[in-house]
Design a protein around this motif. Structure first.
Motif, PDB file in Angstrom:
ATOM      1  N   LEU A 117      42.144  79.977  17.138  1.00  0.00           N
ATOM      2  CA  LEU A 117      41.512  78.863  17.846  1.00  0.00           C
ATOM      3  C   LEU A 117      42.310  78.498  19.096  1.00  0.00           C
ATOM      4  O   LEU A 117      41.731  78.232  20.164  1.00  0.00           O
ATOM      5  N   ASN A 118      43.615  78.465  18.973  1.00  0.00           N
ATOM      6  CA  ASN A 118      44.445  78.141  20.135  1.00  0.00           C
ATOM      7  C   ASN A 118      44.280  79.183  21.236  1.00  0.00           C
ATOM      8  O   ASN A 118      44.255  78.847  22.425  1.00  0.00           O
ATOM      9  N   ALA A 119      44.146  80.447  20.852  1.00  0.00           N
ATOM     10  CA  ALA A 119      43.927  81.501  21.833  1.00  0.00           C
ATOM     11  C   ALA A 119      42.589  81.338  22.542  1.00  0.00           C
ATOM     12  O   ALA A 119      42.419  81.800  23.684  1.00  0.00           O
ATOM     13  N   ALA A 120      41.637  80.693  21.861  1.00  0.00           N
ATOM     14  CA  ALA A 120      40.312  80.449  22.444  1.00  0.00           C
ATOM     15  C   ALA A 120      40.257  79.129  23.208  1.00  0.00           C
ATOM     16  O   ALA A 120      39.177  78.702  23.626  1.00  0.00           O
ATOM     17  N   GLY A 121      41.390  78.472  23.334  1.00  0.00           N
ATOM     18  CA  GLY A 121      41.431  77.230  24.099  1.00  0.00           C
ATOM     19  C   GLY A 121      41.249  75.964  23.292  1.00  0.00           C
ATOM     20  O   GLY A 121      41.111  74.878  23.858  1.00  0.00           O
ATOM     21  N   VAL A 122      41.257  76.091  21.968  1.00  0.00           N
ATOM     22  CA  VAL A 122      41.117  74.920  21.092  1.00  0.00           C
ATOM     23  C   VAL A 122      42.515  74.448  20.689  1.00  0.00           C
ATOM     24  O   VAL A 122      43.350  75.255  20.262  1.00  0.00           O
ATOM     25  N   ASP A 123      42.759  73.169  20.830  1.00  0.00           N
ATOM     26  CA  ASP A 123      44.074  72.612  20.466  1.00  0.00           C
ATOM     27  C   ASP A 123      44.106  72.377  18.952  1.00  0.00           C
ATOM     28  O   ASP A 123      43.883  71.273  18.466  1.00  0.00           O
ATOM     29  N   ALA A 124      44.372  73.464  18.200  1.00  0.00           N
ATOM     30  CA  ALA A 124      44.323  73.409  16.734  1.00  0.00           C
ATOM     31  C   ALA A 124      45.711  73.193  16.152  1.00  0.00           C
ATOM     32  O   ALA A 124      46.726  73.569  16.745  1.00  0.00           O
ATOM     33  N   ARG A 125      45.737  72.604  14.993  1.00  0.00           N
ATOM     34  CA  ARG A 125      46.998  72.354  14.288  1.00  0.00           C
ATOM     35  C   ARG A 125      46.808  72.622  12.800  1.00  0.00           C
ATOM     36  O   ARG A 125      45.694  72.526  12.273  1.00  0.00           O
ATOM     37  N   VAL A 126      47.884  72.932  12.119  1.00  0.00           N
ATOM     38  CA  VAL A 126      47.879  73.161  10.665  1.00  0.00           C
ATOM     39  C   VAL A 126      48.559  71.976   9.999  1.00  0.00           C
ATOM     40  O   VAL A 126      49.636  71.547  10.423  1.00  0.00           O
ATOM     41  N   GLU A 127      47.914  71.463   8.946  1.00  0.00           N
ATOM     42  CA  GLU A 127      48.467  70.317   8.219  1.00  0.00           C
ATOM     43  C   GLU A 127      48.604  70.655   6.738  1.00  0.00           C
ATOM     44  O   GLU A 127      47.683  71.217   6.126  1.00  0.00           O
ATOM     45  N   HIS A 128      49.734  70.312   6.169  1.00  0.00           N
ATOM     46  CA  HIS A 128      49.990  70.517   4.743  1.00  0.00           C
ATOM     47  C   HIS A 128      49.392  69.343   3.972  1.00  0.00           C
ATOM     48  O   HIS A 128      49.676  68.185   4.275  1.00  0.00           O
ATOM     49  N   VAL A 129      48.565  69.641   2.966  1.00  0.00           N
ATOM     50  CA  VAL A 129      47.899  68.597   2.197  1.00  0.00           C
ATOM     51  C   VAL A 129      48.577  68.456   0.837  1.00  0.00           C
ATOM     52  O   VAL A 129      48.529  69.368   0.006  1.00  0.00           O
ATOM     53  N   GLN A 130      49.197  67.327   0.632  1.00  0.00           N
ATOM     54  CA  GLN A 130      49.805  67.019  -0.651  1.00  0.00           C
ATOM     55  C   GLN A 130      49.120  65.792  -1.237  1.00  0.00           C
ATOM     56  O   GLN A 130      49.028  64.749  -0.583  1.00  0.00           O
ATOM     57  N   SER A 131      48.641  65.940  -2.449  1.00  0.00           N
ATOM     58  CA  SER A 131      47.854  64.898  -3.089  1.00  0.00           C
ATOM     59  C   SER A 131      48.719  64.094  -4.047  1.00  0.00           C
ATOM     60  O   SER A 131      49.636  64.636  -4.682  1.00  0.00           O
ATOM     61  N   PRO A 132      48.457  62.799  -4.169  1.00  0.00           N
ATOM     62  CA  PRO A 132      49.221  62.001  -5.138  1.00  0.00           C
ATOM     63  C   PRO A 132      49.108  62.586  -6.538  1.00  0.00           C
ATOM     64  O   PRO A 132      48.064  63.117  -6.928  1.00  0.00           O
ATOM     65  N   GLN A 133      50.165  62.495  -7.315  1.00  0.00           N
ATOM     66  CA  GLN A 133      50.168  63.046  -8.662  1.00  0.00           C
ATOM     67  C   GLN A 133      49.382  62.137  -9.598  1.00  0.00           C
ATOM     68  O   GLN A 133      49.635  60.937  -9.672  1.00  0.00           O
ATOM     69  N   LEU A 134      48.428  62.731 -10.306  1.00  0.00           N
ATOM     70  CA  LEU A 134      47.658  62.019 -11.317  1.00  0.00           C
ATOM     71  C   LEU A 134      48.173  62.415 -12.704  1.00  0.00           C
ATOM     72  O   LEU A 134      49.155  63.144 -12.821  1.00  0.00           O
ATOM     73  N   ALA A 135      47.497  61.981 -13.747  1.00  0.00           N
ATOM     74  CA  ALA A 135      47.967  62.286 -15.100  1.00  0.00           C
ATOM     75  C   ALA A 135      47.987  63.780 -15.369  1.00  0.00           C
ATOM     76  O   ALA A 135      48.866  64.279 -16.082  1.00  0.00           O
ATOM     77  N   LEU A 160      33.589  70.758  18.583  1.00  0.00           N
ATOM     78  CA  LEU A 160      32.795  71.538  17.635  1.00  0.00           C
ATOM     79  C   LEU A 160      32.215  72.775  18.303  1.00  0.00           C
ATOM     80  O   LEU A 160      32.179  73.860  17.705  1.00  0.00           O
ATOM     81  N   ALA A 161      31.747  72.603  19.545  1.00  0.00           N
ATOM     82  CA  ALA A 161      31.165  73.731  20.271  1.00  0.00           C
ATOM     83  C   ALA A 161      32.222  74.797  20.549  1.00  0.00           C
ATOM     84  O   ALA A 161      31.947  76.006  20.424  1.00  0.00           O
ATOM     85  N   GLN A 162      33.419  74.380  20.915  1.00  0.00           N
ATOM     86  CA  GLN A 162      34.505  75.333  21.162  1.00  0.00           C
ATOM     87  C   GLN A 162      34.853  76.111  19.887  1.00  0.00           C
ATOM     88  O   GLN A 162      35.054  77.327  19.902  1.00  0.00           O
ATOM     89  N   ILE A 163      34.942  75.391  18.784  1.00  0.00           N
ATOM     90  CA  ILE A 163      35.288  76.029  17.504  1.00  0.00           C
ATOM     91  C   ILE A 163      34.198  77.011  17.085  1.00  0.00           C
ATOM     92  O   ILE A 163      34.472  78.116  16.611  1.00  0.00           O
ATOM     93  N   LYS A 164      32.935  76.610  17.284  1.00  0.00           N
ATOM     94  CA  LYS A 164      31.820  77.501  16.944  1.00  0.00           C
ATOM     95  C   LYS A 164      31.852  78.760  17.794  1.00  0.00           C
ATOM     96  O   LYS A 164      31.613  79.872  17.296  1.00  0.00           O
ATOM     97  N   ALA A 165      32.169  78.597  19.086  1.00  0.00           N
ATOM     98  CA  ALA A 165      32.235  79.761  19.970  1.00  0.00           C
ATOM     99  C   ALA A 165      33.341  80.721  19.556  1.00  0.00           C
ATOM    100  O   ALA A 165      33.250  81.930  19.796  1.00  0.00           O
ATOM    101  N   ALA A 166      34.379  80.181  18.895  1.00  0.00           N
ATOM    102  CA  ALA A 166      35.479  81.021  18.410  1.00  0.00           C
ATOM    103  C   ALA A 166      35.163  81.658  17.066  1.00  0.00           C
ATOM    104  O   ALA A 166      35.994  82.424  16.536  1.00  0.00           O
ATOM    105  N   GLY A 167      33.986  81.332  16.501  1.00  0.00           N
ATOM    106  CA  GLY A 167      33.553  81.989  15.271  1.00  0.00           C
ATOM    107  C   GLY A 167      33.746  81.207  13.993  1.00  0.00           C
ATOM    108  O   GLY A 167      33.642  81.771  12.900  1.00  0.00           O
ATOM    109  N   PHE A 168      33.993  79.891  14.106  1.00  0.00           N
ATOM    110  CA  PHE A 168      34.238  79.095  12.907  1.00  0.00           C
ATOM    111  C   PHE A 168      33.335  77.858  12.878  1.00  0.00           C
ATOM    112  O   PHE A 168      32.932  77.332  13.925  1.00  0.00           O
TER     113      PHE A 168
END
Length: 557
Positions: A117-135, A160-168
């Motif tokens: 996405l970044n190569a296609a001009g989209v300012d993309a980032r990766v985020e780590h998802v950690q969920s609160p601990q349940l029982a 959205l249009a940029q991301i779609k043009a990049a195939g996602f």
């Protein structure tokens, strides 16, 4: 006169009473409709355990009837740290071409997509998802890819249009709906809740439930409340929403109304049990057993008042892909025996198979080579599909007696007795046990195997509109709704829902159907703002009735 309570937490260390008009007495004057307004202490706790402790919180308490209060709670306000962003649907790495995309993946996959996405001009980032601990669930869910830091949802269209043009594929979401670990202590809101509290010591009406004229058709919570002349109501259990999953409006879990068991449990998921004589509630894990028998033999029943072969939320003994609870999934079984009562509707589900009609005396009056007929008044029918067609033919003959037995069992395997004042509605997961958060998401089917935590992420982890119920240490029942899916009301993750329930003083609590179903009604009006923009028809509702009321599925049958 209306009294509003404003709470502030640890930073002030005190309780401030803000009066919206002249405070003449702790409880306001009686109005023409018998209601009062004032500080009744209906919703317990200094403030909700939600967001930072210093958030402003306003509570307005209205007495709806002796022993019944409505508490409107607003907490927090606009949070400048929240924004709109595009969330990318990550294609599955499964060889199955029909495998669905997911919001989550491994770090390597997420980074690979972000790099594209970044190569296609989209300012993309990766985020780590950690969920609160349940029982029994929570922790590290995976990695998501997002793009953009937007002030408004509409600003996301070019992204959205940029991301779609990049195939996602992607969608624009609000970061205030994230339920990430730590978010509940940082996000500043806003949140909006409605709490209906019923005190059995002073309430002289009846707490009950209703599904409307018949099981197979949904009605809105306000319609069910109006038909029963209810003081207040909230939506109740899960139900079939898609006709491909069964009969629309049919409970997707246990349902007992007026003491009659009209829907079997999903595995041993928890249910809200109402004793209308005492106006008390409890949360119990119920199972069931059913059979048909005659002098010629017997066979086990698979279900009650549902389309044979379709088991919404799974939990059937022989259902595929699993006999365990699996939320929002329809399991299948080609070979079933299902009993039907007159409450199901004008006609039973049509289709191939066999159907036996039994009158009110237990005598077989007709046997049809296809399914779909009216249930005899006071009687039942039994439908068979697949290999059970031949089995039912050997058991049932016209003129013979056919016993149809269905019974609920408690968690110890003992018979669960009901009477005309008993209501049971399905729900799950458990939220609070013995006054502490005890969210059993995995046990109750909210963890889907092999989907990359996608369902858990959207349903459990993220903030959504919620409806829940429970009791406090004084035996009062609380019926609670929390609005969500908007910037004006963020909703609750399951962890936050459990924390809120405990901070309201609940010693036991259960999650009910939420999302677009979440609705609270009092005085003939919808109190909350349903997330779909309009009130959704639902399978059943919990009703606070002023008197014992006769009706097609009241507690006085």
């Amino acid at each position: 006169m209306k009294v509003s309570l404003q709470h502030r937490g640890a930073l002030t260390g005190g309780l401030v009473l803000a009066v919206c008009s002249a405070l003449l007495s702790p409880v306001g004057p009686t109005h023409a409709d018998g209601s009062q307004k004032g500080n009744t202490g209906a919703a317990q706790g200094a403030h909700l355990d939600l967001g930072p402790a210093d958030l402003p919180e306003n509570r307005t308490v209205t007495v709806l009837a002796p022993g019944v209060t409505r508490t409107k709670i607003s907490r927090g306000g606009a949070d400048p740290s929240l924004f709109w962003t595009a969330e990318v649907a990550i294609p599955s790495d499964s060889p199955d071409p029909d495998a669905p995309a997911s919001a989550l993946s491994s770090q390597a996959t997420a980074q690979h997509i972000a790099d594209k996405l970044n190569a296609a001009g989209v300012d993309a980032r990766v985020e780590h998802v950690q969920s609160p601990q349940l029982a029994d669930a929570g922790g590290d869910l995976g990695y998501r890819v997002r793009a953009g830091h937007l002030a408004a949802k509409a600003d996301g269209n070019p992204v959205l249009a940029q991301i779609k043009a990049a195939g996602f594929a992607s969608s624009v979401i609000y970061t205030g709906w994230d339920g990430d670990a730590g978010a509940s202590t940082k996000t500043r809101g806003p949140w909006n809740l409605e709490v209906i509290t019923i005190d059995p010591k002073t309430f002289t009406g009846r707490l009950s439930g209703s599904f409307g004229p018949d099981l197979e058709k949904p009605e809105t919570t306000s319609q069910l409340a109006t038909d029963a002349s209810a003081i207040a109501a909230v939506n109740a259990g899960y139900f079939v929403f898609d006709p491909a999953a069964g009969a629309e409006g049919d409970p997707a879990g246990v349902g007992v109304y007026g003491g009659k068991t009209l829907s079997e449990p999903v595995a041993d998921r928890p249910a809200l049990v109402i004793d209308g004589k005492k106006n008390s509630t409890s949360i119990q894990r119920l199972t069931w057993a059913g059979s048909v028998s005659s002098a010629s033999g017997s066979a086990a029943l698979d279900g009650i008042d549902r389309v044979p072969g379709l088991i919404r939320n799974c939990g059937g003994a022989n259902g595929l892909p699993t006999p365990l609870a699996l939320h929002d999934v329809t399991c299948t079984n080609a070979n079933e025996l299902v009993a039907f009562t007159p409450e199901f509707g004008p006609s039973t589900p049509a289709g191939p198979g066999l159907e036996v009609a039994v009158d009110s005396h237990g005598t077989v009056t007709a046997i049809a080579g296809t399914r779909g007929t009216a249930v005899p008044a006071g009687g039942r029918t039994v439908q068979a599909t697949g290999t059970n067609v031949a089995r039912l033919r050997t058991i049932a003959t016209v003129g013979a007696k056919l016993k149809i037995n269905t019974g609920l069992l408690d968690q110890d395997g003992r018979s669960f007795s009901t009477d005309r004042a008993t209501t049971v509605v399905n729900g799950g997961p458990l939220l609070v046990k013995n006054g502490k958060a005890e969210v059993t998401a995995r046990r109750d089917g909210m963890v889907h195997p092999n989907d990359g935590n996608s369902f858990y992420y959207g349903w459990v982890h993220k903030r959504n509109p919620r409806t829940f119920a429970g009791t406090d240490a004084q035996g009062r029942t609380m019926l609670v709704t929390a609005d969500g899916r908007s910037t004006a009301s963020l909703g609750l993750s399951l962890k936050e829902e459990a924390d809120v329930a405990a901070s309201l003083g609940m010693v036991q609590a259960i999650n009910l159907d939420g999302g677009g179903s979440t609705t609270a009604v009092a005085g003939g009006a919808v109190l909350n703002i349903p997330s779909g923009g309009a009130e959704r028809p639902v399978g059943d509702a919990l009703l606070v009735l002023p008197t014992r009321k006769d009706g097609p599925n009241s507690t006085d049958k």
